[in-house]
Design a protein around this motif. Structure first.
Motif, PDB file in Angstrom:
ATOM      1  N   VAL A 294      58.433 -10.813  22.634  1.00  0.00           N
ATOM      2  CA  VAL A 294      59.364 -11.873  23.017  1.00  0.00           C
ATOM      3  C   VAL A 294      59.755 -11.636  24.458  1.00  0.00           C
ATOM      4  CG1 VAL A 294      61.434 -10.627  22.292  1.00  0.00           C
ATOM      5  CG2 VAL A 294      61.462 -13.111  22.342  1.00  0.00           C
ATOM      6  N   SER A 295      60.022 -12.703  25.220  1.00  0.00           N
ATOM      7  CA  SER A 295      60.380 -12.549  26.622  1.00  0.00           C
ATOM      8  C   SER A 295      61.770 -11.941  26.742  1.00  0.00           C
ATOM      9  CB  SER A 295      60.332 -13.904  27.325  1.00  0.00           C
ATOM     10  OG  SER A 295      61.268 -14.780  26.763  1.00  0.00           O
ATOM     11  N   SER A 296      61.974 -11.175  27.835  1.00  0.00           N
ATOM     12  CA  SER A 296      63.257 -10.499  28.034  1.00  0.00           C
ATOM     13  C   SER A 296      64.430 -11.465  28.124  1.00  0.00           C
ATOM     14  CB  SER A 296      63.170  -9.622  29.301  1.00  0.00           C
ATOM     15  OG  SER A 296      62.150  -8.657  29.164  1.00  0.00           O
ATOM     16  N   PRO A 297      64.310 -12.621  28.817  1.00  0.00           N
ATOM     17  CA  PRO A 297      65.457 -13.556  28.850  1.00  0.00           C
ATOM     18  C   PRO A 297      65.896 -14.017  27.477  1.00  0.00           C
ATOM     19  CG  PRO A 297      63.844 -14.131  30.546  1.00  0.00           C
ATOM     20  CD  PRO A 297      63.216 -13.062  29.702  1.00  0.00           C
ATOM     21  N   THR A 298      64.972 -14.061  26.527  1.00  0.00           N
ATOM     22  CA  THR A 298      65.332 -14.495  25.177  1.00  0.00           C
ATOM     23  C   THR A 298      66.290 -13.504  24.529  1.00  0.00           C
ATOM     24  OG1 THR A 298      63.218 -15.618  24.946  1.00  0.00           O
ATOM     25  CG2 THR A 298      64.425 -15.157  22.933  1.00  0.00           C
ATOM     26  N   LEU A 299      66.042 -12.192  24.718  1.00  0.00           N
ATOM     27  CA  LEU A 299      66.917 -11.179  24.128  1.00  0.00           C
ATOM     28  C   LEU A 299      68.236 -11.057  24.879  1.00  0.00           C
ATOM     29  CD1 LEU A 299      64.334  -8.359  23.313  1.00  0.00           C
ATOM     30  CD2 LEU A 299      65.315 -10.040  21.776  1.00  0.00           C
TER      31      LEU A 299
ATOM     32  N   ALA B 156      59.851   0.035  14.909  1.00  0.00           N
ATOM     33  CA  ALA B 156      60.133  -1.016  15.879  1.00  0.00           C
ATOM     34  C   ALA B 156      61.649  -1.126  16.043  1.00  0.00           C
ATOM     35  CB  ALA B 156      59.554  -2.349  15.421  1.00  0.00           C
ATOM     36  N   LEU B 157      62.136  -1.083  17.282  1.00  0.00           N
ATOM     37  CA  LEU B 157      63.570  -1.117  17.564  1.00  0.00           C
ATOM     38  C   LEU B 157      63.881  -2.257  18.532  1.00  0.00           C
ATOM     39  CD1 LEU B 157      62.562   2.197  17.873  1.00  0.00           C
ATOM     40  CD2 LEU B 157      64.993   2.405  17.339  1.00  0.00           C
ATOM     41  N   VAL B 158      64.975  -2.975  18.258  1.00  0.00           N
ATOM     42  CA  VAL B 158      65.467  -4.022  19.145  1.00  0.00           C
ATOM     43  C   VAL B 158      66.964  -3.779  19.355  1.00  0.00           C
ATOM     44  CG1 VAL B 158      65.826  -6.477  19.490  1.00  0.00           C
ATOM     45  CG2 VAL B 158      63.754  -5.685  18.343  1.00  0.00           C
ATOM     46  N   ALA B 159      67.390  -3.664  20.620  1.00  0.00           N
ATOM     47  CA  ALA B 159      68.799  -3.404  20.933  1.00  0.00           C
ATOM     48  C   ALA B 159      69.337  -4.533  21.799  1.00  0.00           C
ATOM     49  CB  ALA B 159      68.944  -2.054  21.665  1.00  0.00           C
ATOM     50  N   LEU B 160      70.459  -5.122  21.371  1.00  0.00           N
ATOM     51  CA  LEU B 160      71.113  -6.197  22.114  1.00  0.00           C
ATOM     52  C   LEU B 160      72.405  -5.658  22.726  1.00  0.00           C
ATOM     53  CD1 LEU B 160      70.722  -9.089  19.504  1.00  0.00           C
ATOM     54  CD2 LEU B 160      69.161  -8.439  21.348  1.00  0.00           C
ATOM     55  N   SER B 161      72.636  -5.997  23.985  1.00  0.00           N
ATOM     56  CA  SER B 161      73.814  -5.497  24.692  1.00  0.00           C
ATOM     57  C   SER B 161      75.097  -5.965  23.998  1.00  0.00           C
ATOM     58  CB  SER B 161      73.782  -5.968  26.145  1.00  0.00           C
ATOM     59  OG  SER B 161      75.007  -5.680  26.782  1.00  0.00           O
ATOM     60  N   HIS B 162      75.937  -4.992  23.637  1.00  0.00           N
ATOM     61  CA  HIS B 162      77.215  -5.336  23.002  1.00  0.00           C
ATOM     62  C   HIS B 162      78.123  -6.049  23.996  1.00  0.00           C
ATOM     63  CE1 HIS B 162      81.216  -4.407  21.095  1.00  0.00           C
ATOM     64  NE2 HIS B 162      80.522  -4.824  20.048  1.00  0.00           N
ATOM     65  N   THR B 163      78.031  -5.636  25.264  1.00  0.00           N
ATOM     66  CA  THR B 163      78.846  -6.282  26.308  1.00  0.00           C
ATOM     67  C   THR B 163      78.464  -7.743  26.454  1.00  0.00           C
ATOM     68  OG1 THR B 163      78.996  -4.180  27.495  1.00  0.00           O
ATOM     69  CG2 THR B 163      79.524  -6.187  28.733  1.00  0.00           C
ATOM     70  N   ALA B 164      77.130  -8.012  26.476  1.00  0.00           N
ATOM     71  CA  ALA B 164      76.670  -9.395  26.598  1.00  0.00           C
ATOM     72  C   ALA B 164      77.049 -10.215  25.375  1.00  0.00           C
ATOM     73  CB  ALA B 164      75.156  -9.430  26.805  1.00  0.00           C
TER      74      ALA B 164
ATOM     75  N   LEU C 123      58.844 -29.594  24.506  1.00  0.00           N
ATOM     76  CA  LEU C 123      59.647 -28.420  24.807  1.00  0.00           C
ATOM     77  C   LEU C 123      60.027 -28.472  26.280  1.00  0.00           C
ATOM     78  CD1 LEU C 123      57.530 -25.627  23.045  1.00  0.00           C
ATOM     79  CD2 LEU C 123      59.415 -26.951  22.098  1.00  0.00           C
ATOM     80  N   SER C 124      61.310 -28.526  26.556  1.00  0.00           N
ATOM     81  CA  SER C 124      61.759 -28.555  27.943  1.00  0.00           C
ATOM     82  C   SER C 124      63.211 -28.095  27.996  1.00  0.00           C
ATOM     83  CB  SER C 124      61.622 -29.968  28.515  1.00  0.00           C
ATOM     84  OG  SER C 124      62.058 -30.015  29.857  1.00  0.00           O
ATOM     85  N   PRO C 125      63.536 -27.088  28.811  1.00  0.00           N
ATOM     86  CA  PRO C 125      62.596 -26.342  29.656  1.00  0.00           C
ATOM     87  C   PRO C 125      61.946 -25.197  28.885  1.00  0.00           C
ATOM     88  CG  PRO C 125      64.829 -25.590  30.027  1.00  0.00           C
ATOM     89  CD  PRO C 125      64.935 -26.703  29.016  1.00  0.00           C
ATOM     90  N   PHE C 126      60.994 -24.501  29.533  1.00  0.00           N
ATOM     91  CA  PHE C 126      60.413 -23.302  28.948  1.00  0.00           C
ATOM     92  C   PHE C 126      60.061 -22.339  30.077  1.00  0.00           C
ATOM     93  CE2 PHE C 126      56.763 -25.904  29.885  1.00  0.00           C
ATOM     94  CZ  PHE C 126      55.798 -24.995  30.316  1.00  0.00           C
ATOM     95  N   ASP C 127      59.924 -21.054  29.723  1.00  0.00           N
ATOM     96  CA  ASP C 127      59.714 -20.017  30.731  1.00  0.00           C
ATOM     97  C   ASP C 127      58.249 -19.863  31.122  1.00  0.00           C
ATOM     98  OD1 ASP C 127      62.406 -19.501  30.656  1.00  0.00           O
ATOM     99  OD2 ASP C 127      62.239 -17.945  29.125  1.00  0.00           O
TER     100      ASP C 127
END
Length: 894
Positions: free
Chosen positions: A194-199, A275-283, A547-551
């Motif tokens: 998955v793209s970084s902006p998505t996370l 597999a690990l996924v970490a989301l910023s708690h601050t964000a 689909l608009s917009p897309f990366d």
């Protein structure tokens, strides 16, 4: 108005002058309480949502990694098989020259000999390496296991830094150590889930090994780190106490950068990976904190405004007391003139501030019809401010129109009334006339007329079956969306979606089931899209998505993959499960077109290109696809002509008794004899016939021609043997084979015992009850049933037992292994034993030499077919064989 009411009005206004400040204080206290409680709830909701998202991303990432590694696992197994059977030192080089391993993700693909030297490699300079001291080499040499090993590249493979190393042991024929198969794959390939902006900012994606030091990380900036680079992960991130979970990691022992994160993880059930996924708690809490700040500021403003309004209302109430008697006289005269009408009538007076500016209007009188429109009575509505019955934008627009009427003397409009449970009118025609310093307002209910207009607009723009926008709406919407994309300097992607096998379901189960299937398909499609994406039913079983917009193309590919995977799952309707699938063509603005028509056409072409290569997949538009589609269209037109002009002929390949060589039966093989192009092989036109549905009439022609030829041989005086014909899955699943067989046998007066039907395993994968019924009907005619190309499909032992097939034809790929390996003979023996146990005869396809024949005799295989016996021949070449009967030379007879 009575004297009593005239005296009551001033007292009421004085009471209101004291009431407004008290009410304002209570409302302000309630606002602050609600703001604080809601802000806390928003913070909790944001954390709960982050836990759910981290858990979902981890599960999806683990599935992505497992699928990716499984693909590598399969490739290495195929390479191991190819090397151990050929041991061609140019194996990898030849495969790379043929187009394999050219992807940048394959950093190194090599075969390492038992001495540690490189025998074959996709890297030219790798020939001089000595890997005999590498850990992976020593482990494979000391362990007989051929399982895939996943790890990190050794120091000797300097160019493989930043990759994940996959290795597998190679064996000699006597299971001795013959070296190692090595494949180094770019680590970024496994973090492109998955793209970084998505996370989101501060996020982290990681893949770690459970039994070694493997580690790959990708942070929010898209940078990929592997072994040798500083790690952000907490200690022991690869050895969590449970196989799956999600938790907040903060403080000591947390992430190396000190950032608190919500961490979700999944262990792969198939490979030693986590597999690990970490989301910023601050964000995660950023939006909730911003909500609190905005809410606090809004509440402060509301408090100030309420205080000012309360003071202003108190003063207005005092002033209104002095003018109450005058308004009462005006209202009585106005009411006498308006009570008998069907329209609502109102008298409104301007409410001015100290500077004489009109800030509001008060309803000083109305008729009962007008009060009914507002869900009230005249007594309740009279005296109300316009701001009390209209709010927000509705209030601002109405006051602006009243001010216009005060200034110019007249104004009229059609207006949608605000959404309010109290209102008994949805649309009104308002006519405003100035009378002195007041306004006379007439309100006519035009809701029915507007509803009729709305229905007409909806019918023009909405698909009545699915509720989605229709083709007309989409063609009008796309130009606007493309203009918005151009102004925003971003792309747009059009996805053209066609449902696979929908026509078959519609034809087989009826239009009611087909309509319900389209409704479920629309719901499932919407569930895979973002709220801002646009989807429409384009017609029939076709849908389009913008689909608009897309990366990037990768983001579009992820959406297309989700759609394809979603449609690969069955659709439950009543008591049945219906499998269809979806093919997706993608056209990107502005690369593939600058207008709606071009994008739709190119998306359609890309979709058909994907269908031609196999349904249930997506394809981006390629200009070359237009030529391919044109060629396919021409070939399809020629096929239609061939069907109409009966340009098809049958060749026949004998099947003989394995021991005696006696001619027992023949297989009818289809050929296309084109008047200009000559003889066209089946593999050049059968795939198109299958995908276009033309295989159904072609199959009927084959049945008729086979029966006609059997009748001709009998009339000639020959003693024919049974002829087997191939029935395609699409032809079989339509349920028309039994009727076509019965008609052809009767038409040509051919005994049913002279005709046999060959069905592939894939044709038996539909509804079991319907399949069993069709097979039973065919068998009732006296026609034998063969399982064709056994071993290449999905049939099981229990399935073969239920189907009660007569003959099992083993695919030529298994025959080719006879004499090459002990496993090939053992596997073939197992097939023969299984078939005989089920009362089935066994035919070996593709017999090409005497050694294979001798092995098949030893294995008690019943019949053989292949070039060693005879090549496919036209009907004229079969007549001598029918007289000869025994096709083996005397030296081979046993």
């Amino acid at each position: 108005m009575s004297k009593s009411s005239a005296h009551t009005a001033p007292r009421t206004h004085r009471f209101l002058a004291l009431l407004w400040p008290a009410l304002a204080l209570l409302v302000c206290a309630a606002l602050w309480t609600a703001t604080i409680l809601h802000a806390g709830a928003e913070r909790r909701r944001a954390e709960e949502q982050a836990f759910k998202e981290a858990d979902a991303y981890a599960e999806a990432y683990e599935q992505y990694v497992t699928r990716s590694v499984a693909q590598v696992d399969q490739i290495t197994m195929q390479l191991k098989h190819s090397w151990e059977h050929a041991r061609d030192r140019s194996l990898i080089e030849n495969m790379r020259r043929d187009g394999m391993f050219t992807d940048a993700a394959f950093v190194n693909v090599s075969v390492i000999g038992p001495d540690g030297a490189v025998r074959s490699s996709s890297r030219i300079h790798a020939r001089g390496l000595d890997l005999s001291r590498a850990d992976f080499f020593i482990q494979h040499r000391n362990a007989i296991s051929t399982a895939l090993r996943i790890g990190t590249p050794p120091p000797e493979l300097d160019e493989a830094r930043g990759t994940i190393l996959f290795t597998r042991r190679l064996d000699t024929q006597d299971d001795g150590f013959d070296g190692v198969l090595l494949m180094a794959v770019d680590a970024a390939y496994f973090t492109s889930f998955v793209s970084s902006p998505t996370l989101g900012p501060g996020s982290l994606l990681a893949l770690v090994g459970t039994d070694n030091a493997l580690r790959v990380e990708q942070d929010a900036s898209g940078i990929v780190r592997s072994m040798g680079a500083a790690s952000l992960l907490p200690a022991n991130a690869d050895r969590w106490p449970v196989a799956r979970g999600v938790q907040l990691v903060d403080g000591q022992g947390g992430f190396a950068d000190g950032e608190p994160r919500v961490l979700g993880w999944r262990r792969s059930g198939a490979y030693p990976l986590v597999a690990l996924v970490a989301l910023s708690h601050t964000a995660v809490l950023e939006a909730a904190d911003a909500y609190w700040t905005d809410s606090r500021n809004h509440t402060l403003v509301a408090t100030a405004v309420l205080t000012m309004l309360a003071l202003g209302a108190s003063m207005l109430s005092l002033r209104a007391s002095a003018r109450a008697r005058e308004r009462a006289e005006i209202q009585r005269a106005y009411r006498t003139a308006t009570e008998s009408g069907n329209d609502g009538f109102y008298m409104v007076a301007p409410v001015r501030d100290r500077k004489g500016q009109t800030v509001d209007f008060r309803i000083v009188d109305c008729n009962e019809r007008g009060a009914f429109f507002y869900g009230s009575t005249r007594a309740q509505l009279v005296g109300s401010l316009i701001s009390a019955v209209h709010h927000g934008k509705s209030f601002d627009e109405l006051v602006a129109n009243y001010r216009t009427a005060l200034a110019v003397g007249f104004h009229q409009e059609d207006r949608r009334m605000p959404d309010n449970n109290r209102l008994n009118i949805r649309w009104g025609h308002r006519r405003i006339v100035r009378v002195g310093d007041n306004l006379a307002v007439t309100l006519q209910d035009i809701s029915e007329r507007k509803e009729h207009e709305s229905q007409l607009a909806r019918l023009a723009n909405e698909d009545s079956l699915t509720g989605l926008p229709n083709r007309h709406w989409f063609l009008n919407f796309v130009p606007v969306a493309l203009a918005r994309a151009e102004d925003g300097d971003h792309g747009a992607a059009l996805l053209f979606i066609d449902l696979d096998e929908f026509k078959q379901v519609n034809d087989t189960h009826g239009h009611a089931v087909g309509d319900r299937l389209l409704q479920l398909a629309a719901e499932r499609l919407l569930s895979q899209l973002r709220p801002g994406d646009s989807v429409a039913r384009f017609g029939g079983d076709e849908f389009v998505v913008l689909l608009s917009p897309f990366d990037s193309d990768q983001q579009v590919a992820i959406v297309a993959t989700r759609i394809v995977e979603a449609f690969s799952k069955p659709f439950p309707i009543a008591d049945d499960q219906h499998m269809i699938g979806a093919s997706v063509g993608i056209a990107v603005y502005p690369r593939d077109g600058l207008d709606a028509a071009t994008l739709i056409r190119h998306g359609d072409i890309a979709m058909y290109a994907g269908k031609a290569e196999g349904k249930g997949q997506y394809r981006f538009f390629d200009p070359a696809q237009s030529n391919i589609l044109k060629t396919r269209t021409q070939l399809r037109q020629r096929l239609l002509e061939a069907i109409d002009k009966r340009q098809f002929v049958l060749h026949y390949q004998p099947r003989v008794d394995t021991r005696t060589g006696e001619l027992l039966s023949m297989e009818a093989l289809l050929r296309w004899e084109h008047p200009q192009l000559g003889m066209i092989r089946p593999d050049e036109f059968i795939p198109l016939a299958e995908s276009s549905g033309l295989i159904v009439p072609i199959g009927a022609i084959v049945i008729d021609q086979a029966c006609a030829q059997l009748a001709a041989w009998r009339a000639y005086g020959a003693v024919p043997v049974p002829v087997s014909i191939n029935v395609s899955p699409k032809q079989f699943l339509r349920g028309s084979v039994q009727r076509e067989l019965e008609d052809a046998l009767a038409r040509h007066a051919v005994p049913a015992g002279l005709l046999e039907v060959e069905i592939t395993e894939s044709a038996m994968m539909g509804d079991q009850a319907e399949i069993l019924a069709e097979l039973a009907a065919i068998r009732a005619l006296g026609v034998k049933l063969h399982v064709d190309d056994f071993g290449t499909g999905y049939s099981s032992l229990s399935q073969l037992q239920r189907m009660k097939m007569d003959v099992l034809k083993v695919d030529r790929s298994f025959t080719a292994e006879l004499g090459r390996s002990r496993e090939g003979t053992v596997f073939f023996q197992a097939i023969v034993s299984m078939a005989h146990a089920l009362g089935m005869e066994v035919v070996a396809e593709g017999v090409e030499n005497e050694e294979q024949l001798q092995i098949l005799r030893a294995l008690k295989c019943n019949e053989v077919q292949g070039y060693f016996v005879a090549r496919p021949l036209p009907a004229a070449g079969i007549a001598p064989l029918l007289e000869q009967r025994y096709l083996f030379k005397e030296a081979l007879a046993a």
